[in-house]
Structure formats: C-alpha cells, structure tokens
Design a protein around this motif. Structure first.
Motif, PDB file in Angstrom:
ATOM      1  N   SER A  78      66.151 -17.352 -32.371  1.00  0.00           N
ATOM      2  CA  SER A  78      66.906 -18.590 -32.170  1.00  0.00           C
ATOM      3  C   SER A  78      68.113 -18.367 -31.265  1.00  0.00           C
ATOM      4  O   SER A  78      68.546 -19.281 -30.560  1.00  0.00           O
ATOM      5  N   MET A  94      66.791 -18.716 -27.866  1.00  0.00           N
ATOM      6  CA  MET A  94      66.711 -20.130 -27.499  1.00  0.00           C
ATOM      7  C   MET A  94      68.086 -20.640 -27.077  1.00  0.00           C
ATOM      8  O   MET A  94      68.256 -21.251 -26.026  1.00  0.00           O
ATOM      9  N   GLU A  95      69.071 -20.339 -27.904  1.00  0.00           N
ATOM     10  CA  GLU A  95      70.431 -20.831 -27.666  1.00  0.00           C
ATOM     11  C   GLU A  95      71.009 -20.302 -26.357  1.00  0.00           C
ATOM     12  O   GLU A  95      71.655 -21.049 -25.611  1.00  0.00           O
ATOM     13  N   PHE A  98      70.052 -22.394 -23.196  1.00  0.00           N
ATOM     14  CA  PHE A  98      70.796 -23.646 -22.990  1.00  0.00           C
ATOM     15  C   PHE A  98      72.272 -23.364 -22.704  1.00  0.00           C
ATOM     16  O   PHE A  98      72.887 -24.011 -21.865  1.00  0.00           O
ATOM     17  N   VAL A 125      62.913 -31.861 -22.664  1.00  0.00           N
ATOM     18  CA  VAL A 125      62.410 -30.954 -23.692  1.00  0.00           C
ATOM     19  C   VAL A 125      61.046 -31.439 -24.179  1.00  0.00           C
ATOM     20  O   VAL A 125      60.882 -32.607 -24.527  1.00  0.00           O
ATOM     21  N   GLY A 133      60.421 -27.124 -30.974  1.00  0.00           N
ATOM     22  CA  GLY A 133      60.732 -28.005 -29.855  1.00  0.00           C
ATOM     23  C   GLY A 133      61.917 -28.908 -30.185  1.00  0.00           C
ATOM     24  O   GLY A 133      62.813 -29.113 -29.364  1.00  0.00           O
ATOM     25  N   ARG A 178      64.250 -28.224 -32.273  1.00  0.00           N
ATOM     26  CA  ARG A 178      65.443 -27.366 -32.284  1.00  0.00           C
ATOM     27  C   ARG A 178      65.978 -27.205 -30.858  1.00  0.00           C
ATOM     28  O   ARG A 178      67.183 -27.224 -30.636  1.00  0.00           O
ATOM     29  N   MET A 179      65.068 -27.068 -29.901  1.00  0.00           N
ATOM     30  CA  MET A 179      65.481 -26.984 -28.492  1.00  0.00           C
ATOM     31  C   MET A 179      66.276 -28.216 -28.079  1.00  0.00           C
ATOM     32  O   MET A 179      67.314 -28.115 -27.430  1.00  0.00           O
ATOM     33  N   ALA A 208      62.213 -27.545 -20.796  1.00  0.00           N
ATOM     34  CA  ALA A 208      62.109 -26.527 -21.847  1.00  0.00           C
ATOM     35  C   ALA A 208      60.882 -26.806 -22.697  1.00  0.00           C
ATOM     36  O   ALA A 208      60.625 -27.959 -23.065  1.00  0.00           O
ATOM     37  N   VAL A 240      58.160 -24.982 -25.847  1.00  0.00           N
ATOM     38  CA  VAL A 240      57.752 -23.905 -26.750  1.00  0.00           C
ATOM     39  C   VAL A 240      56.295 -23.583 -26.431  1.00  0.00           C
ATOM     40  O   VAL A 240      55.445 -24.472 -26.504  1.00  0.00           O
ATOM     41  N   ASP A 281      59.887 -20.822 -24.676  1.00  0.00           N
ATOM     42  CA  ASP A 281      59.945 -20.094 -25.934  1.00  0.00           C
ATOM     43  C   ASP A 281      58.633 -19.325 -26.073  1.00  0.00           C
ATOM     44  O   ASP A 281      57.576 -19.936 -26.250  1.00  0.00           O
TER      45      ASP A 281
END
Lengths: 385, 385
Positions: free
Chosen positions: B70, B73-74, B77, B89, B96, B98-99, B140, B142, B171
C-alpha cells in the motif's frame, strides 16, 4: 552475491544496533498472516508493552507503523498538521531540521528554535517563541539528536507547552526504551522511535504512542491527511478494531515483540545504568588518547549516542576503515562535524562491555598504544553491567 | 505469549505467502547497517533483478520502499500527482477504490472507470474517458484485483494511454514475479508490488520501478511531494547516490534479495506454468463439489488469486474455521463477496502441489467426501510442477 560471505559485524553505530538474541530467534518463526488471531494477540501485547516503555496514560493508543523511524516522524506531521497551521520546531541538528522540512511539506507555517551545534535547545528560547504567538498548534522536538549526541530538555519544554493548547510531538528514537521517557507525566502527545535503536530489534517498524488529545485533534481535521498509509484512523482500524487496513510486516512484529519484552524484563532502570556505565568506561579508556566529549555541558549529553571529539590530527577515515576491516563499525560525524567526531552507539545490545572490548582491543593494536583495555576494564570493575 | 506456541501454518491466502526457504534463511543473517558497502552491493543486485522481473528499459530506476504494498500505491500518487491534476482510476474492486481514495487525498480530480463486480475493466471504457478530456495526467489500474480475482487488461489499457501524455501507474501486487509483466514493452511508468506476494519474501518492503518519464514528471513538480519518506529524489539519494536518506529494513533486503534471485533462477515462464497447472488441478478437484470459477470470462481470471464461488449452502465460515484448526489458512470474499467465494492464493511458494494437497485432504475429511485428492493428483499427473 552470496549472503554467506558476510561476516558477523560488531555494530557500534547510532543504529541499527546488534539484534537482541530473542529478536533474531523470533524473526524466523513460521509465517502467519496479518489477520491471524495469533498476530492480533501478539499485537495487543506489543501495545501494552509500548505503553509501559513510553510511560503513557492507561488508554493511550500505541501501535507499530510499517516503516522505519522517519515514517514515525512523518506520520506525526501528516496526521496532526493541516495547511496553514503554525508549528514550532526545535531544530539543533539533522533530525530537527528534517522535522522542519516535513512540517513544511504538509503545509505548516514553520517557526524554528535553534541552538549552536553541539548544544541543547534552551527552554527559554522555546518560551520566548511561545510568548510571541498564541496560535502555535504543535511544538516538535527531537529528544536525543543522533547527529550530534545532544539531549534536548523535553521535560522542561513540555512544561512550557502544557497549557498553550499546542500539541507536543517528540522524536524518541534514541531515548525511549533505554533512557527515561514519561509521556503522560511530561505531557507528550505524540512519540515515535525505530525498532532498531534502543530495542535492538530489526529495522522496519516504528513504535508510536498517540495521546487522546492528539487523536481528538486528528478527528477534528478539516481535510483528510494525505498519508493514507499512516492515517491514525486506519491504524486504529487494524490495531484496535482488528479490521484490515494494510498488510503489516509480521516477522518484524514477532521480533519487536520479543525484544520489547526482553527490555521490560530487564527493566528501564537497569538499562539506563548500563548505558551510563559503559559510556563512562569508554570515556575513561579513551581520554588519555585525546578523545573528549563533544557536547560541552554534561547535562546536554545524550547517553545513548556518545559523541567524542577526535584527538588532534587523528586519521578518522583511515582508522574507521581499518576497524571495519576487523568487522567493527564505528560512525563519524554528519555534515559539519564530519572528520571531527565519532558517534558511538550505546543503545540496546550495543550498550554492553563485550562489543566495546572489541573496539578497545582493536584501537590498542591499530594505534600502537597500550592501557586502553586496562582502563576500560578498571572503569567497569565493580560496577554492574 | 510465547512465540513457540505458534504452529506452522499453511498459508493459501492471497498474501502473505509461505516464505521461500532461501528468504527465511537470509532473514536471520547477521545484522549490517544500511550504509554498509555490503548492503549497497546487495541493493545493486536487487535493483538489477527487479529490472528483469518488471521487464523494464535498461536505465529504469528500481528500488525497495521501506513499507508494504500500500505504501507502493501511495508513493505513486504522492510523487506523480499534484493538487488539481486530473487522474483516471480504473476501479473494479477494493484496491482500485483505494487508488481513487489515495489520489483524491493528494488533491487529484479523480475520474473513475468501473466494471461490474467480478468483471475486468473494459479497454473501451478507458478509451471513452480518455476521449472526453485531453487533460488526464495519470491513469492508474490494478493489474490483478486481489479482492475479486480479476485480471485487468493492462496491455490494452497501456496501448490507449501511450500517446496521450498521461503517465500509467500499475499495481502489480499479485502479478509481477509470477505473471507476465512487461513494463517497457507495454509502456508502464510506475509499478509496485509487495515482497510477500509473488516473491514469497517477508512483508515490509515494496519493490517499485519508475520510468524515466515518471522521474521527469516528478522533477518538474511545482511543489515538493508531501511524502518525504518516499520522495523519488530521496530514494535516488540512497539507491543511486548511496547517501543517507532514511534507515532501510536490511534484514528484509537480505530476504527479498534471496527470494528474488530464486525466482529469476526458476524463470518467469516456469513460474507462470506452475500457477496455471496447480490452479487447473484445484478447479478439477473441486468442481464436482459445486465450486465454480467466480470470474465468468476465462480471460478475466487472475491466475494467482483463484476466486471460486462456493457451492449452494456451503458453510463458509465453519469450514474455514475447521481448516484453520488444522493449520490451513484459506481466505473468503471481501465486502460484497463475503460468504460467496473463496480466494485461493497461487503466488510464490503457495503455487505448488504440496500445500494444496493438504487442503484437498482436509476437505475430503471435513466434508465427508471422497475423490477430491484423486482428481487433484490426476490433473497434475504428467504435468511439470
């Protein structure tokens, strides 16, 4: 590269410290998932033990962040600061300056209290800044400044902050778990450290403690924190409500749990005593060679990172390289103190006679001097370590 | 709680996976510091191996973030999005979504392409969104949606994004290291995974790859990223310039290095083959009991997270609890699919006949049925795993 080619090193650095044997053992326990009941039970014990280590109020929220100490620093500003907030940072070294940079990145209007290199922040200077503005939302201070071996007067600063409405965030990276730390008594709202410092656990988790006041501040934010990964509510989802937030490094939880338990079993007073005793023995042993405490005022000296000024003409890089060839790691200065000081780690498992005997022996040999070991042993003789 | 009380568990979950034996061994190597030359040499090997794993262009920057997936992922961004940027997204599951949440926290204007639960994102829908606006700065997606076992068509999406000027962040948590991943060929700008997924290393580091185009975008930011801890320039200070940025979890580097090397030694094609073979054997073995693939279209099925719809009236919670009493961990659905599906992990060391034999045997016993094991073995017979 074969990992088998790595010899065992004696780490006398300001971190990471040599692993506690229980931590090393726990690290390679069979794998479990982050949502397994055994892991939640272990997490609860970690949380309880962290409350003891930090000296928190009973209900204070404690947890491990899934990252190293700098993420602990970042999580404080990310959660507790909003754009435009005024933040007062005590910055008398690299880590204090890092705090100021992070606070600014999260949109804070940063004011800074400094001190000359190698000196502690003066509480009077903090008082003066607090008097200038009634709108400071947070005061941030590094308890033990790793970059210079300076101990900042957190209890005095906390006393000044207490009734201002500002939160107090403290970097406890080189102190909590080894030196006195009393979150509740002092009035600290956010504290963090790294596993690999005073606890001698492997790096990769950052134990944090968050006061109820800090949680309330977080709950009252106008905007969500950008840092989803360490959002205090997300942390509570996992650590309190046992629901999924993100995967945690379970092997590091195993190891931290073991190291923390060992630290509490030994007792904070006993740990403080061996830091002091080994530190004094090192100074006794090395003083006749021309090493002297870098931090002038005794009360400003951080016991866990012993900063020693090098003798005139000492070949810093050469000697450290020769030591390393003998598998002994010693750290020099950082930035302006490079070439001028050594920073000897006395955290966790490093704060024992054994590892420093190796250093004394090697120095006698490399410098062609005698008596170092003898003075070291004499200073330790009769004291309990 | 004594860690010795934990029995060995068979983790058939979508992560963490059982540790690769080399990773377990490397985890407890003697400690080194994050600035030690041996660690830098190891890091260089990790970076080279990650380029192979991700299929990057030769000069692509690769690194480990000191956190779990995670944080990967963070970091995308945080570094590549600025307030006001338009971000598209693809969100057809928890990760997804969460993105989308993270992008919004960093100030993006988020547009979302969705798909019905259990279906892949349609490239046509992405094309339609891209056609609507010429100002999308990042797309973005996944690759493998862990929450539903859906594989999104990253190569097709990449084709659409290629000439728009938008960056593509992917991802790769359940794909890279096990399933085809061709960063350079497809045109991916940022990819990340977690150590504990396809590589079967312990959780706590996130391997990332960042294209030159993404680095240029980061260099041209108007404002610094809030996330100091994962600032791409800070990462390059440590991973390229070998200067201090923050402490890294060296023990996890040791383990990741060993697991990644073992994966490359085995070869990506061989790994993909065993995922497929074990997956097909599971489906053959369980189909007569009423288990069926949850994802309708075969091309949408993520091979590494086998989502199976449960038979009518199946006691999901009861059976999983009984399996767990036998030290076998199986994961159910998440959110809307809870109680309806199982998600069987076929990543890294889980994608082998051994661990699934244990499941087949236990199911025969618990459900009082026969032939499961026989069908599993028959399906594997004659195929190389």
């Amino acid at each position: 590269m074969s990992l088998d080619a790595f010899p065992e090193h004696i780490l006398l650095t300001p971190g990471p410290t040599p692993l506690h044997p229980h931590a090393l053992q726990a690290l390679s326990r069979p794998m479990l998932g982050h949502m397994d009941p055994e892991v939640f039970a272990l997490n609860c014990e970690i949380q309880g033990d962290l409350r003891v280590m930090y000296g928190t109020a009973p209900g204070t929220f404690t947890a491990l962040l899934a990252g190293t100490g700098s993420l602990g620093m970042e999580a404080g500003f990310a959660n507790l600061v909003e754009a435009g907030d005024e933040v007062l940072v005590c910055a008398n070294g690299s880590f204090g300056r890092r705090m100021a940079e992070m606070a600014a990145r999260y949109g804070a209007r940063v004011r800074v209290v400094t001190a000359p290199l190698g000196e502690a922040i003066r509480a009077d200077d903090v008082a003066a800044e607090l008097a200038k503005s009634g709108d400071i939302r947070m005061v941030a201070v590094v308890h033990g400044e790793t970059s210079t071996g300076v101990l900042n007067p957190v209890p005095e600063i906390a006393e000044l902050v207490r009734d201002t409405g500002a939160l107090l965030a403290v970097d406890a990276v080189t102190t909590a778990g080894m030196e006195p730390f009393h979150m509740a008594r002092w009035g600290v709202d956010y504290a963090y450290t790294g596993a690999q410092k005073c606890l001698s656990a492997p790096p990769g988790v950052a134990p944090v403690a968050i006061s109820e006041r800090a949680l309330a501040r977080h709950a009252a934010r106008r905007t969500p924190t950008p840092l989803w990964y360490c959002d205090f509510e997300g942390l509570r989802d996992y650590w309190t409500r046992q629901t999924y937030h993100h995967t945690v490094p379970v092997n590091l939880h195993f190891a931290l749990h073991a190291a923390l338990r060992a630290a509490l079993d030994e007792g904070m007073a006993a740990r403080q005593r061996r830091v002091q005793q080994v530190g004094e023995a090192i100074v006794s042993a090395l003083a006749p060679l021309g090493f002297s405490p870098y931090v002038r005022r005794p009360q400003d000296r951080l016991p866990t990172v012993l900063a020693l000024r090098l003798p005139q003409g000492f070949d810093d890089a050469g000697v450290r390289q020769a030591l390393r060839a003998r598998e002994i790691s010693v750290t020099g200065g950082l930035g302006p103190t490079a070439g001028q000081i050594w920073r000897l780690g006395l955290m966790g498992e490093a704060a024992r006679p054994g590892p420093y005997r190796a250093l004394m022996r090697a120095l006698e040999d490399l410098l062609g001097v005698r008596g170092v070991m003898e003075r070291f042993e004499a200073a330790l003789d009769g004291v309990l370590v």
